[in-house]
Design a protein around this motif. Sequence first.
Motif, PDB file in Angstrom:
ATOM      1  N   ILE A 123     -11.902   1.843  13.296  1.00 42.61           N
ATOM      2  CA  ILE A 123     -12.109   2.283  11.917  1.00 42.61           C
ATOM      3  C   ILE A 123     -11.822   1.100  10.997  1.00 42.61           C
ATOM      4  N   VAL A 124     -12.678   0.888  10.009  1.00 37.99           N
ATOM      5  CA  VAL A 124     -12.459  -0.205   9.057  1.00 37.99           C
ATOM      6  C   VAL A 124     -11.579   0.309   7.918  1.00 37.99           C
ATOM      7  N   PRO A 125     -10.372  -0.220   7.770  1.00 37.26           N
ATOM      8  CA  PRO A 125      -9.480   0.268   6.713  1.00 37.26           C
ATOM      9  C   PRO A 125      -9.852  -0.311   5.341  1.00 37.26           C
ATOM     10  N   ASN A 126      -9.449   0.387   4.309  1.00 42.33           N
ATOM     11  CA  ASN A 126      -9.664  -0.103   2.946  1.00 42.33           C
ATOM     12  C   ASN A 126      -8.604  -1.111   2.535  1.00 42.33           C
ATOM     13  N   LEU A 127      -7.498  -1.102   3.255  1.00 43.72           N
ATOM     14  CA  LEU A 127      -6.378  -1.992   2.952  1.00 43.72           C
ATOM     15  C   LEU A 127      -5.610  -2.273   4.232  1.00 43.72           C
ATOM     16  N   TYR A 187      -5.435   3.991  -1.919  1.00 40.47           N
ATOM     17  CA  TYR A 187      -6.452   3.243  -1.189  1.00 40.47           C
ATOM     18  C   TYR A 187      -7.216   4.058  -0.150  1.00 40.47           C
ATOM     19  N   GLY A 188      -6.745   5.238   0.178  1.00 39.08           N
ATOM     20  CA  GLY A 188      -7.368   5.976   1.267  1.00 39.08           C
ATOM     21  C   GLY A 188      -6.909   5.407   2.598  1.00 39.08           C
ATOM     22  N   CYS A 189      -7.823   5.242   3.532  1.00 41.52           N
ATOM     23  CA  CYS A 189      -7.490   4.773   4.880  1.00 41.52           C
ATOM     24  C   CYS A 189      -6.935   3.350   4.854  1.00 41.52           C
ATOM     25  N   PHE A 190      -5.801   3.130   5.502  1.00 41.08           N
ATOM     26  CA  PHE A 190      -5.233   1.787   5.570  1.00 41.08           C
ATOM     27  C   PHE A 190      -4.559   1.569   6.915  1.00 41.08           C
ATOM     28  N   ALA A 191      -4.364   0.320   7.251  1.00 32.64           N
ATOM     29  CA  ALA A 191      -3.751  -0.059   8.526  1.00 32.64           C
ATOM     30  C   ALA A 191      -2.453  -0.814   8.294  1.00 32.64           C
ATOM     31  N   GLY A 192      -1.529  -0.665   9.229  1.00 33.65           N
ATOM     32  CA  GLY A 192      -0.320  -1.472   9.258  1.00 33.65           C
ATOM     33  C   GLY A 192      -0.420  -2.484  10.386  1.00 33.65           C
TER      34      GLY A 192
END
Length: 214
Positions: free
Chosen positions: A115-119, A24-29
Motif C-alpha cells: 500500500i502506498v502511504p500518504n505519509l 493524512y489518512g493512511c501512513f507508515a511507520g
Amino acid sequence: MKRRTDEEISAPLYAYDADIRAQYGCFAGVDEAGRGPLCGPVCVAACILDPEAPVYGINDSKKLSEKKREALFDQIVEKALAYKIVFVGPDIIDRDNILNATMGGMRQAVEGLDIVPNLVLVDGNRIPAGLTMPAQPVVKGDATSSSIGAASILAKVSRDRYMLELDKQYPQYQLAKHKGYGTKLHYELIAQYGIQPFYRRSFLKKQGYWPEGK
C-alpha cells in the motif's frame, strides 16, 4: 502499584497515530535495528497498522522482553495492513557507511509496501533522501507512535532471528549471546577466530581494531 495492561501501555501511541491519521489518512511507520553491532546486517522495517485491528502492548522494542517482542511480532504480521522488512548487509554498510545504508534500507522498505502511504513517519531526526511521498522524522518515535513502534519490533525480532541462524553456522563467535555487539567477549573471539564475511570491516577499522594476521 497496579501493573499497566497492554492496552494502557499502547494507548498514548495509538492516540498519537489517530491524530496523524486524521490529518493524512493512511501512513507508515519506519524504524531500524542493528546500527551499532560489529557484524551482521542492519534491519529496517516499514509498517502500516490497521486502526480497526489494534495490537496492544506495542512500544519501543528495546523496552520489551524478547518473549514479548516475539509475541507482538506475530500479531503485527497477522494484523497489519502492510509491512516490509529489509536487510542491508555488511558489504553495503562498508561501501556507503552505516547512516547511508540505513537510509537506503528505509527507502527500500517504504517502496516495498503493498500500500502506498500518504505519509511516512521515520524514527530519529532525519528522513531518507529520494522518497516519493511526504515524510516526517519523529525523535524517539518508537515510544511515540504505535506504527513506528511496530516497525521497531519487526526490525528487532527479524535481526535477532537472523543472528541466531548465523550463530548456528559460526558457533565459535557466540553470536546468540551478544547479537554482534562489541562486547569484551566478542572482541576476544574475533582475535581468536578472525574476520568472517559477515563482519563490518569499516566498523573494526574505525575503532582501531584489526587483528594481526587475521
